[in-house]
Design a protein around this motif. Structure first.
Motif, short mmCIF file in Angstrom:
data_model
loop_
_atom_site.label_atom_id
_atom_site.label_comp_id
_atom_site.label_asym_id
_atom_site.label_seq_id
_atom_site.Cartn_x
_atom_site.Cartn_y
_atom_site.Cartn_z
N ASP A 106 0.83 -1.21 0.00
CA ASP A 106 0.00 0.00 0.00
C ASP A 106 0.86 1.25 0.00
O ASP A 106 0.62 2.19 -0.75
CB ASP A 106 -0.93 0.03 1.22
N LEU A 107 1.87 1.26 0.86
CA LEU A 107 2.78 2.42 0.93
C LEU A 107 3.45 2.66 -0.42
O LEU A 107 3.51 3.79 -0.90
CB LEU A 107 3.85 2.21 2.00
N TYR A 108 3.95 1.61 -1.00
CA TYR A 108 4.64 1.71 -2.29
C TYR A 108 3.71 2.30 -3.35
O TYR A 108 4.08 3.22 -4.08
CB TYR A 108 5.15 0.33 -2.70
N LEU A 109 2.49 1.77 -3.43
CA LEU A 109 1.55 2.22 -4.47
C LEU A 109 1.04 3.63 -4.21
O LEU A 109 0.91 4.43 -5.14
CB LEU A 109 0.39 1.23 -4.59
N VAL A 110 0.75 3.95 -2.95
CA VAL A 110 0.29 5.31 -2.63
C VAL A 110 1.38 6.32 -2.96
O VAL A 110 1.12 7.36 -3.58
CB VAL A 110 -0.14 5.42 -1.14
N LEU A 111 2.61 6.01 -2.57
CA LEU A 111 3.71 6.93 -2.85
C LEU A 111 4.00 7.03 -4.35
O LEU A 111 4.31 8.11 -4.86
CB LEU A 111 4.96 6.55 -2.06
N LEU A 112 3.86 5.92 -5.06
CA LEU A 112 4.02 5.95 -6.51
C LEU A 112 2.99 6.87 -7.15
O LEU A 112 3.31 7.71 -7.99
CB LEU A 112 3.90 4.53 -7.08
N PHE A 113 1.75 6.74 -6.72
CA PHE A 113 0.68 7.60 -7.22
C PHE A 113 1.01 9.07 -6.93
O PHE A 113 0.89 9.93 -7.80
CB PHE A 113 -0.65 7.22 -6.59
N LEU A 114 1.42 9.34 -5.69
CA LEU A 114 1.67 10.72 -5.29
C LEU A 114 2.91 11.33 -5.93
O LEU A 114 3.01 12.55 -6.06
CB LEU A 114 1.74 10.83 -3.77
N VAL A 115 3.86 10.49 -6.33
CA VAL A 115 5.02 11.02 -7.07
C VAL A 115 4.54 11.61 -8.39
O VAL A 115 4.98 12.68 -8.81
CB VAL A 115 6.07 9.91 -7.30
N ALA A 116 3.61 10.91 -9.03
CA ALA A 116 3.11 11.37 -10.32
C ALA A 116 2.07 12.48 -10.19
O ALA A 116 1.96 13.34 -11.06
CB ALA A 116 2.51 10.19 -11.09
N CYS A 117 1.32 12.46 -9.10
CA CYS A 117 0.22 13.43 -8.98
C CYS A 117 -0.04 13.74 -7.52
O CYS A 117 -0.66 12.96 -6.81
CB CYS A 117 -1.03 12.86 -9.64
N HIS A 118 0.44 14.87 -7.07
CA HIS A 118 0.21 15.32 -5.70
C HIS A 118 -0.16 16.79 -5.71
O HIS A 118 0.09 17.50 -6.68
CB HIS A 118 1.45 15.08 -4.83
N SER A 119 -0.78 17.21 -4.64
CA SER A 119 -1.12 18.62 -4.45
C SER A 119 -1.81 19.21 -5.68
O SER A 119 -1.44 20.26 -6.17
CB SER A 119 0.14 19.42 -4.12
N VAL A 120 -2.86 18.52 -6.15
CA VAL A 120 -3.50 18.96 -7.39
C VAL A 120 -4.13 20.34 -7.28
O VAL A 120 -4.19 21.07 -8.27
CB VAL A 120 -4.53 17.94 -7.92
N ILE A 121 -4.60 20.71 -6.12
CA ILE A 121 -5.22 22.03 -5.97
C ILE A 121 -4.15 23.12 -5.99
O ILE A 121 -4.17 24.02 -6.83
CB ILE A 121 -6.05 22.10 -4.67
N GLU A 122 -3.21 23.02 -5.06
CA GLU A 122 -2.18 24.05 -4.92
C GLU A 122 -1.29 24.16 -6.17
O GLU A 122 -1.08 25.25 -6.71
CB GLU A 122 -1.32 23.75 -3.69
N ASP A 123 -0.77 23.02 -6.64
CA ASP A 123 0.12 23.04 -7.80
C ASP A 123 -0.59 23.56 -9.05
O ASP A 123 -0.03 24.35 -9.81
CB ASP A 123 0.68 21.64 -8.09
N THR A 124 -1.80 23.10 -9.25
CA THR A 124 -2.55 23.54 -10.43
C THR A 124 -2.78 25.04 -10.39
O THR A 124 -2.54 25.74 -11.38
CB THR A 124 -3.88 22.77 -10.55
N LEU A 125 -3.22 25.56 -9.26
CA LEU A 125 -3.45 27.00 -9.14
C LEU A 125 -2.15 27.79 -9.31
O LEU A 125 -2.15 28.86 -9.92
CB LEU A 125 -4.10 27.33 -7.80
N LEU A 126 -1.07 27.24 -8.78
CA LEU A 126 0.22 27.90 -8.91
C LEU A 126 0.64 28.00 -10.38
O LEU A 126 1.06 29.06 -10.85
CB LEU A 126 1.27 27.13 -8.10
N PHE A 127 0.50 26.89 -11.11
CA PHE A 127 0.89 26.89 -12.51
C PHE A 127 -0.07 27.71 -13.37
O PHE A 127 0.34 28.33 -14.34
CB PHE A 127 1.03 25.46 -13.05
N VAL A 128 -1.36 27.72 -13.02
CA VAL A 128 -2.32 28.55 -13.74
C VAL A 128 -1.96 30.03 -13.56
O VAL A 128 -2.05 30.82 -14.49
CB VAL A 128 -3.77 28.26 -13.27
#
Length: 152
Positions: free
Chosen positions: A93-115
């Motif tokens: 679970d840890l491996y898969l959750v961290l794998l997911f978050l490496v590719a996609c994390h902080s979608v609200i903050e990062d997206t707004l920052l890049f926008v």
């Protein structure tokens, strides 16, 4: 600037960053405990069970995943570490959750920052989220064949 001044500035900056993260992580941990005590966390996990099943993670992994996805790695890490220490997450679970978050994390903050600097937010989300989902789902299907030690 001398070396002492740089060290002092670095130390003060680090302490400031730690305090800033703590003021979000500590209430988040308290909130998580309240949700757990009221069995709301179980209801959220049950509602998200189809997603966790598709990603190959346990339902206990969904809350830490959602926190990391929405609030980012710094804040999500606190929840992930706490869940792991409580024994709620397996190494898989840890491996898969961290794998997911490496590719996609902080979608609200990062997206707004890049926008804010001119990026297309929908395109950004439209790439990051599917990549994380597909990557995690594929790795989950073949994780037993990977040269990693997932023994608890």
């Amino acid at each position: 600037m001398d070396i002492i001044g740089m060290l002092k500035d670095g130390f003060e900056g680090s302490i400031g960053s730690i305090l800033n993260i703590a003021k979000y992580v500590i209430p988040l941990m308290i909130f998580m405990e309240i949700l757990k005590d009221l069995n709301i966390l179980d209801k959220i996990s049950e509602f998200l069970k189809p997603i966790s099943k598709f990603l190959g993670i346990s339902k206990e992994s969904t809350f830490p995943l959602i926190v990391g996805l929405t609030l980012g790695l710094a804040y999500g890490a606190g929840v992930i570490i706490k869940s792991a220490k409580e024994g709620n997450l397996s190494k898989k679970d840890l491996y898969l959750v961290l794998l997911f978050l490496v590719a996609c994390h902080s979608v609200i903050e990062d997206t707004l920052l890049f926008v804010a600097i001119g990026a297309n937010g929908w395109l950004l989300l439209g790439i990051r989220l599917p990549v994380a989902i597909i990557l995690t789902a594929v790795v989950a299907r073949y994780i037993d064949k990977l040269p990693i030690n997932l023994e608890n």
